[in-house]
Motif scaffolding. Structure first.
Motif, mmCIF file in Angstrom:
data_model
loop_
_atom_site.group_PDB
_atom_site.id
_atom_site.type_symbol
_atom_site.label_atom_id
_atom_site.label_comp_id
_atom_site.label_asym_id
_atom_site.label_seq_id
_atom_site.Cartn_x
_atom_site.Cartn_y
_atom_site.Cartn_z
ATOM 1 N N MET A 154 0.844 -1.195 0.000
ATOM 2 C CA MET A 154 0.000 0.000 0.000
ATOM 3 C C MET A 154 0.878 1.244 0.000
ATOM 4 O O MET A 154 2.001 1.241 0.475
ATOM 5 C CB MET A 154 -0.920 0.015 1.227
ATOM 6 N N THR A 155 0.326 2.297 -0.510
ATOM 7 C CA THR A 155 0.946 3.615 -0.479
ATOM 8 C C THR A 155 1.103 4.044 0.983
ATOM 9 O O THR A 155 0.254 3.749 1.807
ATOM 10 C CB THR A 155 0.025 4.606 -1.220
ATOM 11 N N ASN A 156 2.184 4.756 1.285
ATOM 12 C CA ASN A 156 2.423 5.217 2.650
ATOM 13 C C ASN A 156 2.387 6.742 2.683
ATOM 14 O O ASN A 156 3.431 7.387 2.589
ATOM 15 C CB ASN A 156 3.765 4.682 3.151
ATOM 16 N N PRO A 157 1.192 7.342 2.810
ATOM 17 C CA PRO A 157 1.091 8.802 2.802
ATOM 18 C C PRO A 157 1.849 9.436 3.971
ATOM 19 O O PRO A 157 1.858 8.909 5.082
ATOM 20 C CB PRO A 157 -0.413 9.047 2.938
ATOM 21 N N LYS A 158 2.479 10.572 3.688
ATOM 22 C CA LYS A 158 3.229 11.333 4.690
ATOM 23 C C LYS A 158 2.391 12.535 5.115
ATOM 24 O O LYS A 158 1.992 13.344 4.278
ATOM 25 C CB LYS A 158 4.556 11.825 4.115
ATOM 26 N N PRO A 159 2.126 12.679 6.422
ATOM 27 C CA PRO A 159 1.276 13.783 6.872
ATOM 28 C C PRO A 159 1.960 15.142 6.781
ATOM 29 O O PRO A 159 3.125 15.284 7.123
ATOM 30 C CB PRO A 159 0.974 13.418 8.329
ATOM 31 N N LEU A 160 1.207 16.131 6.301
ATOM 32 C CA LEU A 160 1.642 17.526 6.299
ATOM 33 C C LEU A 160 0.817 18.344 7.286
ATOM 34 O O LEU A 160 1.252 19.380 7.754
ATOM 35 C CB LEU A 160 1.513 18.130 4.900
#
Length: 139
Positions: free
Chosen positions: A1-7
């Motif tokens: 799965m994609t690993n989104p990085k929080p902003l």
């Protein structure tokens, strides 16, 4: 799965999302996506219609704000900022690498943060926005 990085609390960014991973993003709690990739940017890239359908099938909202690399116009920045406020959070923004999505977030500055804070937050997520420092200072 994609690993989104929080902003921020509302937005995480990631490189290109595989439509097959959309349900996993929804299961992880994401409620919307914003794509910043124009269709046909590179061979083999999923088109917007396929991505949108996968997002909706997973119960997510989807928004397409295509931006060519290096073309972060004021209109696109405003459109991205509007989408951040209108879509249900949390949101995943993506493009080929995530850089355009991170740049649009910083330039729209939804939380009215200082340029230094925006650049540092993006750096923690793996995106170097230091080239935008001058433009962020004017925002």
């Amino acid at each position: 799965m994609t690993n989104p990085k929080p902003l921020s609390d509302r937005l995480s960014v990631t490189p290109q999302i595989d439509p097959a991973a959309m349900q996993a993003l929804a299961d992880a709690g994401y409620r919307a996506i914003i794509s910043n990739r124009p269709d046909g940017e590179e061979p083999g890239q999923p088109d917007w219609a396929t991505i949108e359908r996968a997002a909706r099938d997973a119960g997510m909202e989807a928004c397409h704000i295509p931006v060519a690399p290096g073309a972060l116009t004021d209109d696109k920045v405003a459109e991205f900022g509007d989408a951040l406020h209108q879509l249900p959070a949390p949101i995943v923004g993506f493009c080929r690498t995530g850089m355009r999505a991170a740049s649009l977030w910083a330039l729209s500055n939804p939380d009215e943060q200082s340029p230094e804070t925006l650049i540092a937050t993006a750096a923690e997520a793996g995106y170097d926005l230091s080239a935008l420092r001058h433009r962020l200072a004017k925002a």
